[in-house]
Design an enzyme around this catalytic site. Structure first.
Site, short mmCIF file in Angstrom:
data_model
loop_
_atom_site.label_atom_id
_atom_site.label_comp_id
_atom_site.label_asym_id
_atom_site.label_seq_id
_atom_site.Cartn_x
_atom_site.Cartn_y
_atom_site.Cartn_z
N GLY A 71 -2.71 4.15 -4.00
CA GLY A 71 -2.80 2.75 -4.60
C GLY A 71 -2.11 2.69 -6.00
O GLY A 71 -2.20 1.93 -6.55
N ILE A 78 -3.67 4.11 1.90
CA ILE A 78 -3.84 4.46 3.38
C ILE A 78 -4.88 5.25 3.37
O ILE A 78 -5.58 5.32 4.60
CB ILE A 78 -2.47 4.78 4.12
CG1 ILE A 78 -2.65 4.42 5.47
CG2 ILE A 78 -2.23 6.12 3.61
CD1 ILE A 78 -1.34 4.58 6.18
N TYR A 110 0.97 -1.30 -0.23
CA TYR A 110 -0.08 -0.17 -0.13
C TYR A 110 0.78 1.33 -0.07
O TYR A 110 1.88 1.13 0.53
CB TYR A 110 -0.80 0.12 1.24
CG TYR A 110 -0.30 0.14 2.58
CD1 TYR A 110 -0.30 1.43 3.26
CD2 TYR A 110 -0.11 -0.91 3.30
CE1 TYR A 110 0.60 1.79 4.24
CE2 TYR A 110 0.65 -0.66 4.50
CZ TYR A 110 0.78 0.58 5.13
OH TYR A 110 1.41 0.64 6.28
N CYS A 111 0.35 2.28 -0.64
CA CYS A 111 0.94 3.65 -0.47
C CYS A 111 0.02 4.76 -0.21
O CYS A 111 -0.87 4.34 0.59
CB CYS A 111 1.47 4.05 -2.02
SG CYS A 111 0.48 4.11 -3.13
N ARG A 112 0.07 5.70 -0.62
CA ARG A 112 -0.88 6.97 -0.24
C ARG A 112 -2.08 6.61 -0.96
O ARG A 112 -3.44 6.68 -0.24
CB ARG A 112 -0.64 8.44 -0.53
CG ARG A 112 -1.37 9.45 -0.15
CD ARG A 112 -0.75 10.70 -0.41
NE ARG A 112 -0.66 11.06 -1.80
CZ ARG A 112 -1.62 11.48 -2.63
NH1 ARG A 112 -2.85 11.74 -2.19
NH2 ARG A 112 -1.50 11.63 -3.80
#
Length: 425
Positions: free
Chosen positions: A265, A290, A261-263
């Site tokens: 997607g 996230i 996951y990142c900020r």
């Protein structure tokens, strides 16, 4: 063979002549083409005989190279559909004791099916993606909401993580073979119902929440930058590796199911591609990153950088002295018979004198597999280059400066130094 080739060429030529003649605008040409077609049919030039030596069929089926488990599956499938009938005295193949209920798009279901396929285990797989009633019945029976549902002898052992643990411990094969062995039963858990596991590339935040609520083993990978970790926190238990550093990490489990996951997607989808090229079997992205996780009520924890391991001080290493007594060139420098030029030399006389001094140094260099090459001579500088083993020798600069240059300056006082492409500027 030559006769067959000539006949083939003749038949093809006649085919073209007849075809063009029959489509001609002139009636006599069309009539001639029709007559030629009849004549060639009479002499057998209207077709090419193909001779194939077909083996006689004995009524049986060829022996296909198949695993015995695949043979059993094929035979059971044929018997269930009435294609073949069981022979007299032949017992109907037993139902597989391993049953997997799976849902399309779920990375854990895909990993479980891949494990069964790789280990060549006889298993019955049931797709309940579109069967809501069956999925509800299985969830009610087991008390588990996440997929897949793995059964051994009608007892639910859990999902992919439990199946993999049994395989790695060596108990899975024993449980499948021994009818008296009692497989472990997964404890029922309470979790929110969720029918959206994703599309195979992404996992929904609600599905991740359900899996964490069940206490399942979840491999999380945060691929954001360190500043983002410190600013917004991370999901508990996540491994933090920025996307740019992902190629350098070699301690991730390539057999597990990773949820990156990142900020929002996007970077996590790139991370899934990077790890996929490195041979990771299953890596999916958390849909929406996230931000979507927080919007769905997911919790985060403060990011705590891992403390660097203290570097142990190593004792100083004492290098052995190779030649504790003297340098080989010192004997040349202390030679009392060496002639020293008192008058400055020029031209050919200077070059000849330089060559003479270099000849006294050459044996020591040749003893190590190298040699000395004279490049040029000016009034006060000599250009030289080391060859052979001395090219890659770490002490080549010391040989040039401490040996050859000192010897030239001692024997020819007008020489002030040397230059070489092997000397540091």
């Amino acid at each position: 063979m030559i006769g067959t080739l000539l006949k083939r060429i003749t038949v093809h030529t006649l085919d073209r002549v007849v075809e063009r003649g029959k489509t001609s605008e002139h009636a006599p040409v069309r009539a001639a083409a029709a007559g030629l077609d009849r004549v060639r049919g009479l002499v057998g030039l209207d077709r090419i005989d193909i001779r194939l030596d077909l083996p006689a069929w004995d009524g049986g089926t060829p022996d296909q190279p198949m695993w015995q488990s695949d043979r059993d599956k094929l035979r059971k499938w044929q018997q269930d559909r009435g294609i073949i009938k069981p022979e007299k005295g032949e017992a109907k193949p037993a139902e597989p004791v391993l049953v997997i209920y799976y849902k399309r798009g779920c990375p854990y279901c895909r990993a479980a099916l891949e494990l069964v396929r790789e280990q060549n285990l006889l298993a019955k797989t049931i797709d309940y993606t579109d069967d809501h009633d069956l999925r509800t019945a299985i969830r009610t029976r087991t008390g588990r909401r996440t997929t897949p549902h793995v059964f051994i002898r009608e007892r639910c052992i859990g999902g992919f993580d439990e199946l993999r643990e049994l395989h790695e411990s060596g108990r899975l094969v024993e449980l499948l073979k021994d009818p008296s062995a009692a497989p472990p039963v997964a404890a029922p858990t309470a979790a929110d119902d969720d029918d959206d596991d994703g599309d195979g590339r992404e996992l929904a935040p609600a599905a991740l929440k359900a899996r964490l609520a069940e206490g399942g083993k979840v491999l999380l990978l945060d691929v954001r930058e360190p500043s983002e970790w410190a600013q917004t926190g991370v999901i508990a238990g996540a491994r933090t590796v920025s996307l740019g550093e992902l190629d350098k990490v070699d301690d991730l489990d390539p057999q597990g199911v990773w949820i990156a996951y990142c900020r929002s997607g996007r970077r996590s989808l790139q991370a899934a591609e990077v790890l996929g090229r490195r041979g990771f079997k299953s890596v999916v992205s958390l849909r929406g990153g996230i931000e979507a996780w927080k919007a769905a009520g997911g919790a985060t924890v403060a990011y705590e950088p891992a403390a660097a391991a203290p570097v142990a001080k190593k004792p100083p290493v004492k290098l052995p002295v190779v030649h504790p007594e003297r340098s080989p060139f010192e004997a040349l420098l202390d030679d009392p018979n060496a002639a020293v030029d008192s008058e400055p030399l020029e031209g050919e006389a200077l070059i000849a004198r330089v060559r003479e001094v270099l000849e006294t140094c050459r044996p020591l260099v040749q003893a190590d597999g190298g040699d000395i090459e004279l490049l040029d001579v000016t009034a006060d500088t000599v250009g030289v280059r080391l060859t052979g083993n001395c090219v890659s020798c770490p002490s080549s600069q010391a040989t040039l400066k401490q040996g050859i240059e000192r010897k030239l300056k001692q024997q020819i006082p007008q020489i002030k130094g040397i230059r070489s492409p092997q000397l540091s500027p």
